[in-house]
Every structure is written in structure tokens, then in C-alpha cells.
Scaffold this motif. Structure first.
Motif, short mmCIF file in Angstrom:
data_model
loop_
_atom_site.label_atom_id
_atom_site.label_comp_id
_atom_site.label_asym_id
_atom_site.label_seq_id
_atom_site.Cartn_x
_atom_site.Cartn_y
_atom_site.Cartn_z
N THR A 170 0.83 -1.21 0.00
CA THR A 170 0.00 0.00 0.00
C THR A 170 0.87 1.26 0.00
O THR A 170 0.55 2.24 -0.68
CB THR A 170 -0.93 0.00 1.23
OG1 THR A 170 -1.69 -1.21 1.25
CG2 THR A 170 -1.90 1.19 1.17
N THR A 174 0.65 4.27 -3.08
CA THR A 174 -0.04 5.53 -2.75
C THR A 174 0.97 6.67 -2.69
O THR A 174 2.17 6.46 -2.46
CB THR A 174 -0.76 5.41 -1.38
OG1 THR A 174 0.17 4.95 -0.39
CG2 THR A 174 -1.91 4.42 -1.48
N GLU A 178 -2.82 10.43 3.51
CA GLU A 178 -4.27 10.26 3.57
C GLU A 178 -4.72 9.10 2.70
O GLU A 178 -5.53 8.25 3.13
CB GLU A 178 -4.95 11.56 3.12
CG GLU A 178 -6.47 11.48 3.24
CD GLU A 178 -7.13 12.80 2.84
OE1 GLU A 178 -8.35 12.80 2.66
OE2 GLU A 178 -6.40 13.81 2.72
N THR A 179 -4.21 9.04 1.49
CA THR A 179 -4.57 7.93 0.60
C THR A 179 -4.06 6.61 1.15
O THR A 179 -4.75 5.59 1.09
CB THR A 179 -4.00 8.16 -0.80
OG1 THR A 179 -4.43 9.43 -1.29
CG2 THR A 179 -4.46 7.07 -1.75
N TYR A 181 -3.54 5.87 4.30
CA TYR A 181 -4.35 5.49 5.47
C TYR A 181 -5.67 4.87 5.04
O TYR A 181 -6.08 3.83 5.57
CB TYR A 181 -4.59 6.72 6.35
CG TYR A 181 -5.47 6.43 7.55
CD1 TYR A 181 -4.94 5.85 8.70
CD2 TYR A 181 -6.84 6.71 7.52
CE1 TYR A 181 -5.74 5.57 9.79
CE2 TYR A 181 -7.64 6.42 8.60
CZ TYR A 181 -7.10 5.85 9.74
OH TYR A 181 -7.90 5.56 10.80
N GLN A 182 -6.35 5.48 4.08
CA GLN A 182 -7.65 4.98 3.64
C GLN A 182 -7.52 3.60 2.99
O GLN A 182 -8.28 2.67 3.31
CB GLN A 182 -8.30 5.96 2.68
CG GLN A 182 -9.73 5.60 2.30
CD GLN A 182 -10.66 5.61 3.52
OE1 GLN A 182 -10.68 6.58 4.26
NE2 GLN A 182 -11.38 4.51 3.72
N SER A 183 -6.55 3.44 2.09
CA SER A 183 -6.38 2.17 1.40
C SER A 183 -5.97 1.06 2.36
O SER A 183 -6.51 -0.05 2.32
CB SER A 183 -5.34 2.31 0.29
OG SER A 183 -5.75 3.23 -0.68
N SER A 185 -6.41 0.95 5.65
CA SER A 185 -7.51 0.66 6.58
C SER A 185 -8.56 -0.23 5.92
O SER A 185 -9.05 -1.19 6.53
CB SER A 185 -8.15 1.96 7.07
OG SER A 185 -7.24 2.74 7.80
N ASP A 186 -8.92 0.08 4.67
CA ASP A 186 -9.92 -0.72 3.97
C ASP A 186 -9.45 -2.16 3.80
O ASP A 186 -10.23 -3.11 3.95
CB ASP A 186 -10.22 -0.10 2.61
CG ASP A 186 -10.99 1.21 2.71
OD1 ASP A 186 -11.53 1.49 3.80
OD2 ASP A 186 -11.05 1.94 1.70
N THR A 253 -12.99 -2.89 -4.94
CA THR A 253 -12.48 -1.51 -4.88
C THR A 253 -12.26 -0.96 -6.28
O THR A 253 -12.62 0.20 -6.59
CB THR A 253 -11.16 -1.49 -4.08
OG1 THR A 253 -11.40 -1.95 -2.75
CG2 THR A 253 -10.60 -0.07 -4.02
#
Length: 346
Positions: A170, A174, A178-179, A181-183, A185-186, A253
Motif C-alpha cells: 500500500t 499511494t 491520507e490515501t 491510510y484509507q487504502s 484501513s480498507d 475496490t
């Protein structure tokens, strides 16, 4: 505990004592069988519940066989014997010591005395069988717990390796925190859902339909055919379920960002089957997207593509094919399925 009949063996080769004892026991509803030799009686002790033996039958026979059998009983067993002695005679101590758990009856006796002694012996033997069953169940539980601990160690190591791999992949795919963290976490949430399904079956299997439903369920609309899942009930072993669940997450996704789920009329159809070959069972799955934007081959390969094309193939010994059909992405997956569980189900 194996099936056993509460049969009483009778050894009284001299006179009518054998037939008399058999008739008495039959009268009170106790199954019995008259043996003609001590060797025959010893051969039947494993499946019997009690033995009635005359003193002279033991004295005139080679007692080494029955001595070895009595000595070799498992810890839970204390086989009950009824020894019939002659009137006015003192029981031979060698015989009572040989038999161990023995009730001595002096002949002649009232029928009710023999019936009472045998019934008490049968009750004792049944309790011993219950102890045997309890010990066997405890052993099974112990073995199961040992297998679970081994599987837990294996699964924790694999999970940590998977998280470490997700973290690195990840980060490489990225461009900002922010990107990332979101990726990340998902992907962890998706991994957690798969693990939840596995823990419901002692880390053994997860239902394929549930793995797909966890990812695609939120995008289905009641009464519509936007999401179609079609295939038999299939349980995936943990080592297949984890990477497959991650793959379904990456496909979903991608579909929401660039594929069928990014447009209102888009549809995803997932079909699967299990084929049987010489090498065992194989899962065959197809993911087909329609109604989305025009598809083209991506210019750069991200983590999702790497997972689908390399990780699945290496970890699952799978055959993977991705077709960037302009009408919609197509994903084909074939993977061997393990034939046995490590930990037995309850």
C-alpha cells in the motif's frame, strides 16, 4: 465407546452347572453364553461384561492366558468375575488373586443369589464403559486443542506476514498519507472480515458466498440484478480463503473506482463451480463486470493487479487470468482445494 452387548460368559465344563447358570440368567433377562474351554472364554472377554467360572475349571486349565488378559487391562477396566466354589471349601487364594475383581459364590446357591451377583457385576462393568467413553472424549478434546493451538500459531504467523505485505504494498502504491491510510484501513477491514468467518469454524474454513457477500453486499439493490452471486455452497480452507478474500476486496475496490460499480447501470456477476479431477477438487470462479465505463489495460500495475496475478498464483497454486475487455473487466480463477480439515468439526 464401541458397541458392546452386556453378555455374561459361563465356564463350567463339569456337570450341569453351566446349563443351570445359563437357565437362571435367561430367566431374569440376562444374556449369557456357555464356553467350553478357558481359552475360548479369554478370547471373548473383550466384548463381554462379566464371566461366571467354576473353581475346578480354573484349577484344571492353563491359567497363563487369563492371567495375561487380566494384567493387560487398560486403566479404566476392572473386569468382574463370579467364581463358583465347592460347598464347604475355602476358595483357593491363587484364583481370587488371579481374577482380581471377583465375587465368590458357594455351590449350591439359590438362583436369586447368582442373579443378584451377576446384575451387580453388569452394573459395575457398564460404569467402567462409561469411564472409558469419558476418557476417550477427553483424549479427543485434548488432541483437538493441540491441533487448534498449532493452527493458531500458523494462522497468526501468516496474518502478520499478510499485514506486513499489505503495509509495504500500500505504501508503494499511494502518493500521500491520507490515501495510504484509507487504502490500508480498507484492506485491514476486509482481512478482518475474512478472519471473522474463519474463527467461526476454528480457523478452518470460510464460506465462499459469505466472502463475496462481505465485499459486494453493500452495492446490491433489493429487487435488482446489480450483484449476482451464483454457485454451490463451498467452504474455502483458511490458506485459500485469506488471499481469495483479499482478491475480492481489490476487485470490488477497482469496480467502485473504475469499473461497473462506478456507474448506476453497472453489474457484477460472479459464478463458481467445483470440478473433480485426478489431483482432487478445483474451484473455478469467474468475475464478470458489465454496464460500466469502457475498460482498457492500465498503464501502471498497482497492488491490486499484483495481488490478482502473482500472489494468488503463488500462494494458492492458482491459475489466474484477467481480461480487460472494453465491455467490462473479466477475472478467471482456478485453485486446488484441500481435501481434509486439520481440525475435525464438532
Amino acid at each position: 465407546m464401541p458397541d458392546r452387548e452386556a453378555v455374561v460368559l459361563v465356564l463350567a465344563p463339569v456337570g450341569r452347572d453351566g446349563k443351570v447358570a445359563e437357565a437362571i440368567l435367561r430367566e431374569v433377562g440376562v444374556a449369557s453364553r456357555v464356553e467350553t474351554s478357558l481359552a475360548d472364554l479369554v478370547a471373548g472377554l473383550d466384548k463381554a461384561a462379566c464371566a461366571v467360572i467354576t473353581e475346578e475349571a480354573l484349577l484344571k486349565s492353563d491359567r497363563r492366558g487369563i492371567a495375561e488378559w487380566v494384567e493387560g487391562q487398560p486403566a479404566w477396566s476392572d473386569f468382574p468375575f463370579v467364581l463358583l466354589t465347592l460347598r464347604g471349601a475355602t476358595p483357593d487364594e491363587r484364583l481370587t488373586e488371579l481374577l482380581g475383581n471377583v465375587t465368590v459364590l458357594e455351590r449350591p446357591f439359590h438362583p436369586s443369589i447368582l442373579a443378584s451377583a451377576v446384575r451387580a457385576a453388569l452394573r459395575a462393568r457398564r460404569r467402567q464403559w462409561e469411564v472409558e467413553a469419558h476418557l476417550a472424549e477427553r483424549q479427543k478434546t485434548h488432541e483437538r486443542q493441540a491441533l487448534l493451538i498449532r493452527e493458531l500459531h500458523h494462522r497468526v504467523k501468516n496474518t502478520l506476514a499478510t499485514v506486513q505485505g499489505l503495509l509495504g504494498a500500500t505504501a508503494r502504491s499511494t502518493k500521500n498519507v491520507e490515501t495510504f491510510y484509507q487504502s490500508f484501513s480498507d484492506r485491514i477491514v476486509s482481512l478482518g472480515k475474512t478472519h471473522t468467518l474463519l474463527t467461526e469454524d476454528y480457523w478452518q474454513t470460510a464460506p465462499l458466498h459469505e466472502l463475496l457477500q462481505n465485499e459486494l453486499g453493500p452495492y446490491g439493490v433489493a429487487g435488482s440484478r446489480r450483484i449476482v452471486l451464483d454457485g454451490p455452497s463451498v467452504e474455502l480452507a483458511a490458506d485459500l480463503a485469506v488471499p481469495a478474500g483479499m482478491a475480492f476486496h481489490e476487485l470490488t475496490t477497482n469496480a467502485t473506482k473504475h469499473g461497473a460499480l462506478s456507474q448506476a447501470n453497472g453489474r457484477i456477476t460472479v459464478t463458481w463451480s467445483v470440478t473433480q479431477g485426478e489431483a482432487g477438487r478445483t474451484l473455478v470462479l469467474d468475475w464478470v463486470e458489465t454496464g460500466g465505463p469502457r475498460v482498457s489495460v492500465p498503464e501502471r500495475k498497482g497492488f491490486g493487479s499484483t495481488l490478482l496475478q502473482r500472489v494468488l498464483a503463488q500462494q494458492c497454486n492458482a491459475v489466474v487470468a484477467i481480461d480487460y475487455d472494453p465491455a467490462g473487466l473479466r477475472f478467471h480463477f482456478e485453485a486446488p482445494m484441500p481435501g481434509e480439515r486439520l481440525v475435525p468439526s464438532y
